[in-house]
Motif scaffolding. Structure first.
Motif, PDB file in Angstrom:
ATOM      1  N   THR A 153       0.850  -1.177  -0.043  1.00 61.56           N
ATOM      2  CA  THR A 153      -0.240  -0.004  -0.262  1.00 61.56           C
ATOM      3  C   THR A 153       1.057   1.313   0.058  1.00 61.56           C
ATOM      4  OG1 THR A 153      -2.005  -1.375   1.200  1.00 61.56           O
ATOM      5  CG2 THR A 153      -1.816   1.111   1.304  1.00 61.56           C
ATOM      6  N   ARG A 154       1.884   1.711   0.490  1.00 59.55           N
ATOM      7  CA  ARG A 154       2.444   2.466   0.451  1.00 59.55           C
ATOM      8  C   ARG A 154       3.343   2.044  -0.541  1.00 59.55           C
ATOM      9  NH1 ARG A 154       6.317   1.402   6.050  1.00 59.55           N
ATOM     10  NH2 ARG A 154       7.283   3.873   4.877  1.00 59.55           N
ATOM     11  N   LEU A 209       2.652   5.195  -2.681  1.00 60.85           N
ATOM     12  CA  LEU A 209       3.106   6.827  -3.196  1.00 60.85           C
ATOM     13  C   LEU A 209       4.150   7.325  -3.814  1.00 60.85           C
ATOM     14  CD1 LEU A 209       1.452   7.262   1.123  1.00 60.85           C
ATOM     15  CD2 LEU A 209       0.591   7.706  -2.109  1.00 60.85           C
ATOM     16  N   PRO A 210       4.249   8.675  -4.603  1.00 61.56           N
ATOM     17  CA  PRO A 210       5.529   8.715  -5.114  1.00 61.56           C
ATOM     18  C   PRO A 210       6.524   8.691  -4.045  1.00 61.56           C
ATOM     19  CG  PRO A 210       3.908   9.825  -5.902  1.00 61.56           C
ATOM     20  CD  PRO A 210       3.159   9.214  -4.736  1.00 61.56           C
ATOM     21  N   ALA A 211       6.643   9.344  -2.333  1.00 64.62           N
ATOM     22  CA  ALA A 211       7.772   9.316  -1.745  1.00 64.62           C
ATOM     23  C   ALA A 211       8.112   7.931  -2.079  1.00 64.62           C
ATOM     24  CB  ALA A 211       6.897   9.973  -0.819  1.00 64.62           C
ATOM     25  N   CYS A 228       1.469  13.045  -1.467  1.00 60.46           N
ATOM     26  CA  CYS A 228       3.192  12.443  -2.521  1.00 60.46           C
ATOM     27  C   CYS A 228       3.798  11.298  -1.240  1.00 60.46           C
ATOM     28  CB  CYS A 228       3.496  13.084  -3.018  1.00 60.46           C
ATOM     29  SG  CYS A 228       5.116  14.236  -2.050  1.00 60.46           S
ATOM     30  N   GLY A 229       3.177  11.700   0.216  1.00 64.90           N
ATOM     31  CA  GLY A 229       3.423  11.224   1.310  1.00 64.90           C
ATOM     32  C   GLY A 229       4.517  11.822   2.102  1.00 64.90           C
ATOM     33  N   ARG A 278      -2.673   6.874  11.173  1.00 59.96           N
ATOM     34  CA  ARG A 278      -2.817   6.359   9.980  1.00 59.96           C
ATOM     35  C   ARG A 278      -1.931   5.720   9.783  1.00 59.96           C
ATOM     36  NH1 ARG A 278      -2.049   9.504   4.364  1.00 59.96           N
ATOM     37  NH2 ARG A 278      -1.235   7.727   2.777  1.00 59.96           N
ATOM     38  N   VAL A 279      -0.046   6.050  10.152  1.00 55.40           N
ATOM     39  CA  VAL A 279       1.342   6.217  10.048  1.00 55.40           C
ATOM     40  C   VAL A 279       0.853   5.253  11.841  1.00 55.40           C
ATOM     41  CG1 VAL A 279       3.178   6.471  10.947  1.00 55.40           C
ATOM     42  CG2 VAL A 279       1.750   8.335   9.776  1.00 55.40           C
ATOM     43  N   SER A 280       0.014   4.800  12.539  1.00 49.91           N
ATOM     44  CA  SER A 280       0.594   3.368  13.728  1.00 49.91           C
ATOM     45  C   SER A 280      -0.031   2.186  12.621  1.00 49.91           C
ATOM     46  CB  SER A 280      -0.656   4.174  14.668  1.00 49.91           C
ATOM     47  OG  SER A 280       0.043   2.972  15.906  1.00 49.91           O
ATOM     48  N   GLU A 281      -0.666   2.462  11.857  1.00 52.92           N
ATOM     49  CA  GLU A 281      -1.693   1.700  11.147  1.00 52.92           C
ATOM     50  C   GLU A 281      -0.691   1.080  10.068  1.00 52.92           C
ATOM     51  OE1 GLU A 281      -4.835   0.192   8.536  1.00 52.92           O
ATOM     52  OE2 GLU A 281      -5.713   1.901   9.861  1.00 52.92           O
ATOM     53  N   GLU A 282      -0.172   1.800   9.257  1.00 54.91           N
ATOM     54  CA  GLU A 282       0.981   1.457   8.323  1.00 54.91           C
ATOM     55  C   GLU A 282       1.856   0.399   8.737  1.00 54.91           C
ATOM     56  OE1 GLU A 282       2.204   4.584   6.010  1.00 54.91           O
ATOM     57  OE2 GLU A 282      -0.344   4.313   5.008  1.00 54.91           O
TER      58      GLU A 282
END
Length: 216
Positions: free
Chosen positions: A107-108, A111-113, A138-139, A175-179
């Motif tokens: 999923t990550r 993203l362009p970043a 873009c992340g 969201r970041v914690s989930e990722e």
């Protein structure tokens, strides 16, 4: 219901049920003396004017005056670097063994970043200041902090990401914690009168106002 007084000062009317819900919330999660002081100083205190003396008395009992607030907060935020390294190493192991880890990486990667991960880590490691520019979405706010957290020097990082509104700071932290497959204490947020930050937190999402207070 929101109305305006003198065409400038907005007034929020929450009604009887709203007042009761707010009262129950405050009783369950009472503000700390420091939060009460901040609220009083900004003119948004839920306390009445007669309670200011009580707040000042509580601060005095703690040995705190207005000048000592920052020192008190600093003492409460002492960091054990050895413990942080152990927690960081343990977290990375658990994350790679998590059943959702590969799905989150996929999923990550959209993203362009993401394709600039190695470059970002190298530049940050070799320079005092790094400016990352990119389109919205873009992340920059979600991926770059994770690049640093997952890097070889990640255990030494103390990352702060500002967001213009408290709801965006909270949602991005979640969201970041989930990722990160459950960042636990390593990832948190701090907005006015609400925080999940501990001594083990390395990535904090917060509003600019809170950041300025922390810097002070």
């Amino acid at each position: 219901e929101s109305v305006k007084k003198n065409e400038e000062i907005p007034i929020l009317r929450i009604g009887h049920k709203g007042s009761e819900a707010l009262r129950r919330h405050i009783e369950r999660f009472p503000p700390t003396p420091i939060e009460e002081m901040e609220s009083r100083q900004t003119g948004s205190s839920l306390q009445g004017g007669d309670d200011d003396a009580a707040i000042a008395e509580r601060l005095t009992q703690m040995g705190l005056g207005e000048q000592e607030i920052v020192e008190y907060q600093y003492r409460e935020r002492r960091v054990d670097l050895n413990r942080r390294r152990r927690n960081h190493e343990s977290f990375q192991k658990r994350k790679h063994q998590h059943p959702n880890y590969q799905r989150m990486v996929q999923t990550r990667s959209r993203l362009p970043a993401f394709r600039h991960q190695d470059e970002v880590v190298q530049v940050v490691q070799n320079h005092s200041v790094t400016i990352v520019s990119g389109e919205t979405g873009c992340g920059k706010s979600t991926q770059v902090p994770q690049f640093l957290l997952d890097s070889p020097f990640g255990s030494e990082c103390n990352i702060v990401v500002t967001q213009p509104r408290r709801i965006s700071a909270i949602s991005l932290a979640e969201r970041v914690s989930e990722e990160q497959c459950g960042g636990g204490a390593l990832i948190g947020y701090q907005v006015r009168l609400e925080t999940t930050v501990t001594n083990d937190t390395q990535l904090t999402f917060l509003t600019p106002g809170v950041l300025l207070r922390k810097m002070q």
